[in-house]
Every structure is written in structure tokens, then in C-alpha cells.
Enzyme design. Sequence first.
Site: not given
Length: 241
Positions: A171-173
Site C-alpha cells: 500500500n501507500c505506506e
Amino acid sequence: MLDTLTFLLEKLFLLAHVKMSSLLPPLGRGRGDAPLTRCCERDESPPQAAGAQQKFQRGDLLEVPRTLFTHFGIYLGENRVAHLIPDILPVLTTDSRQIQKMVTNTRLLLGVISKRASIRVDSVEDFAYGAGILPNAMDRAVLRSPLSGEEVAVRAERLVGSVAYSLLWNNCEHFVTYCRYGTAQSLQTEKFCECLKSLIRDQRNVLLTALLGVLSMGYLGISPSTALPTLLIPFTLWMAG
């Protein structure tokens, strides 16, 4: 079977209201290896409006609060942010003008379902999507020291393009931590998994699951599709606990 379990975990994660302020593990947790994260408190400074005069440096990690999660990006300079966001449109069209338009909620949700995403560059305003930009708490949460700002930005720029997406595993993290610290990780995913393990360890949930299974058998009738889950799921939870 593994794909089905991963799918269910991702949907549970989508429904979980996970915030960055609750993600940081307490100090002193006994483990054989030193954890990658440590406890910290977020700076009490208010979120910075996306349209305000920016003081970001190239390579800074930016955070914005969303309904369910905190969204992350890497500041590239000149009011540009690289971020990983689910998006179905690149699967449906090659029209770069359409793809470059700001990702709508519909495009985002369909991207989550189809597991497709883009690492793209947007303006700070489009990245924030109307939310204020939070002070970066990640530098105090991750034990690894940040790379130089230029190296962080270059890593982000090299990764721009279409990628596979997973709420739990990519994901974006994961994107921003890889760029800034050299190792991809997601504190939101780790917090969710800890909560899930706590639920599994609670034997009361085993009894509740068994009761729901018996009720479903009474309502739907005894068949392999109802009897097998009724036996296997509580047994698996019991053994895992």
C-alpha cells in the site's frame, strides 16, 4: 485457500478504522530482535492546509488523514508529490490525459477490488484531496534513519508507474517507507494484524463462532457447505489461540 484468506483479511482491513496515532507499539515489548518501530507521540501542531504556503523539502514524507486510513506520499519539490494510490482506470484505458486526472473515490475503490494501483505524481492539493497535511510522525516511529532527501525523491521518481496493489502487503505506506528508510513496511498493517491476533487468542470468539455456525446450520440445514465451516473454523481458532 491462501488467496481466499488473504482476500478476507484485506476486506477486514478495509473496514477497520485505523489511525496513525494508534499505530505505535509500546516500548519495552520483549522480542528476540529489535523492532523496526518504536513508541512516539505525534507533534501536536495542527494539520497544514494544502493550499497554504508550503515549507516542504524535497524527499519529505507527507501524511494526510483519510476516512479509514492515513495516506502517505513523498514530496518531490515544486508542489509535486509522488504517492501510491489504487486506481482502476489504467486497466481500462491508455489515455494518459484521462489517467492523470485526479483519482475519484469510485476509481480508488475499484482499484482496491481489482488490486491495481499507480505510483503517480500529483500536486500537493490533489494529493491532500481537501484534507490538511499532518506533521510527519514516521521519522519518530521507525528506528531506521531517513535517507538523504535527494535519494528519497529519486527512489520515488524511479517507481512511478502502474503496480499491483494490496491493502495488507503493498500500500501507500509500504511505498513511502521503502523510499525514505530503505525498507518497505506498514505500521497500519502491523496494527491490524496485532488486533486480529488478539481476537484469535480470545477463546470467547471461538465459542461465538461455533454458536453462529450452529445457528446457520439450523437456518440453512445440514450440508457440507454449512457443517464443514462450522467444525473447521472454531477448531482452527481454538488451536491458533
